[in-house]
Design a protein around this motif. Structure first.
Motif, PDB file in Angstrom:
ATOM      1  N   TYR A 308       0.830  -1.204   0.000  1.00  0.00           N
ATOM      2  CA  TYR A 308       0.000   0.000   0.000  1.00  0.00           C
ATOM      3  C   TYR A 308       0.863   1.252   0.000  1.00  0.00           C
ATOM      4  CZ  TYR A 308       0.999   0.595   5.025  1.00  0.00           C
ATOM      5  OH  TYR A 308       1.625   0.777   6.237  1.00  0.00           O
ATOM      6  N   ILE A 309       0.245   2.368  -0.334  1.00  0.00           N
ATOM      7  CA  ILE A 309       0.845   3.687  -0.142  1.00  0.00           C
ATOM      8  C   ILE A 309      -0.174   4.539   0.597  1.00  0.00           C
ATOM      9  CG2 ILE A 309       2.429   3.600  -2.098  1.00  0.00           C
ATOM     10  CD1 ILE A 309       0.412   5.217  -3.711  1.00  0.00           C
ATOM     11  N   TYR A 310       0.309   5.365   1.510  1.00  0.00           N
ATOM     12  CA  TYR A 310      -0.596   6.157   2.327  1.00  0.00           C
ATOM     13  C   TYR A 310       0.159   7.376   2.831  1.00  0.00           C
ATOM     14  CZ  TYR A 310      -3.285   7.712   6.367  1.00  0.00           C
ATOM     15  OH  TYR A 310      -3.986   8.472   7.265  1.00  0.00           O
ATOM     16  N   THR A 311      -0.557   8.492   2.928  1.00  0.00           N
ATOM     17  CA  THR A 311       0.037   9.680   3.518  1.00  0.00           C
ATOM     18  C   THR A 311      -1.053  10.554   4.104  1.00  0.00           C
ATOM     19  OG1 THR A 311       1.414  11.619   3.128  1.00  0.00           O
ATOM     20  CG2 THR A 311      -0.029  10.945   1.334  1.00  0.00           C
ATOM     21  N   ALA A 312      -0.720  11.278   5.134  1.00  0.00           N
ATOM     22  CA  ALA A 312      -1.671  12.199   5.751  1.00  0.00           C
ATOM     23  C   ALA A 312      -1.468  13.628   5.248  1.00  0.00           C
ATOM     24  CB  ALA A 312      -1.511  12.156   7.273  1.00  0.00           C
TER      25      ALA A 312
END
Length: 340
Positions: A308-312
């Motif tokens: 996955y890729i995720y960022t806030a």
């Protein structure tokens, strides 16, 4: 206590600390990939649990091989593949807004149930040269009871040792250095309220992530005996073992939620009893790592793999990552051997 008694007591303490320090058993020099040049046919190796080379005819065909697929528009095929590959395609995950793309799959064992007590997972990844810093990123291995068809993780608190754990390999933030991002039942907390935002165990500023080139990342998780803290994990980058942690190794120092190998002196931990810091001192080369208690129930094991890729970060914070040659196995895999 007289002077002779003090000397003997000191020797006993020194012996006890030294005895805790252990040398881990070596891993095989050649992995499963050595038997499958270019990774051709590696999915059929008896030690391979699952393999994904992204050579499907369509994205729909790819997605059917995974239990959970997130942000389908953020995924495309690419003709860029690692050197030595026998394949012709890889997968791109991109994100400019929203949670980011993801692929999640449970790992079925030979008995028809879910999971294994020891799992190796090898991934090839490549970061776009303009990729911004990544808040969170998988490859990730973990386990849930029951074995859910979706990623079931909770941030900011230790896992329930009878129900879950997980550990990812991440390029940490703006520093772009490789480290673990680990959630387990005995994980350490941090100020201001003792939250547990993922424990890290390498802390090496020289272990930099190189953008715009394929990188071979391999992780290993060994479950603990239920009554012990003898769980382990390890990390290889491009076939080089850069970290192996377990009961008695390596020596180092805790600073809240971060364990730094080879460091000693003044440490600090979050005390739930005090509701604040608890300071301590260890030898200059640190004290032996206490090991990992992944589980408190025998039923919990490694039963999923998650990309996955995720960022806030706000919209426009661009992430672009290539994945290829994902192999999950019960033994060391190693980098791709050139196709003959």
């Amino acid at each position: 206590m007289n002077s002779r008694g003090i000397v003997w007591f000191a020797l006993i303490v020194l012996f006890s600390v030294t005895a805790l320090a252990q040398t881990p058993a070596p891993f095989p020099k050649d992995g499963i990939a050595a038997r499958h040049p270019g990774d051709a046919g590696i999915a059929n190796d008896p030690k391979v649990i699952f393999a994904e080379d992204f050579e499907e005819d369509s994205l729909d065909a790819l997605w059917k091989r995974w239990d959970t697929v997130g942000d389908k528009p953020g995924m495309t095929f690419s003709t860029d593949v690692p050197a030595g590959s026998a394949g012709k395609k890889s997968l791109i995950m991109e994100r400019e807004k929203g949670p980011g793309a993801q692929l999640y799959r449970r790992l079925k064992n030979t008995s028809g149930g879910w999971g294994y007590d020891r799992v190796f997972a090898r991934y090839y990844v490549k970061f776009d040269p303009d990729c911004e810093w990544i808040h969170h990123f998988g490859p990730c291995l973990g386990g849930n009871i029951p074995a859910t068809t979706w990623p079931s993780v909770k941030a900011g608190q230790p896992t329930d040792g009878a129900k879950s754990f997980w550990s990812g390999i991440e390029p940490f933030g703006k520093s772009w250095t490789w480290d673990y991002y680990t959630y387990w039942c005995d994980m350490r907390g941090s100020p201001p309220r003792g939250q547990t935002w993922g424990n890290s165990f390498i802390r090496d500023p020289n272990l930099r992530v190189v953008k715009d080139q394929w990188i071979c990342v391999e992780q290993m998780i060994q479950m603990n005996d239920v009554s012990a803290t003898n769980g382990e994990q390890a990390l290889w980058i491009d076939g080089k073992l850069v970290s192996h942690i377990g009961k008695g190794f390596p020596k180092g120092l805790w600073t809240y939620d971060k364990f730094t190998p080879g460091k000693g002196g003044g440490g600090i931990r979050w005390s739930q009893e005090k509701g604040g810091a608890d300071r301590f001192t260890v030898p200059e080369d640190g004290t032996p790592f206490e090991g990992i208690r992944w589980r408190t129930s025998q039923e919990l094991n490694v039963n999923y793999v998650w990309l996955y890729i995720y960022t806030a970060q706000p919209a426009g914070h661009r992430i672009k990552v290539w994945y290829d040659h994902v192999v999950v196995a019960t033994d060391y895999i190693g980098p791709i051997q050139p196709a003959r």
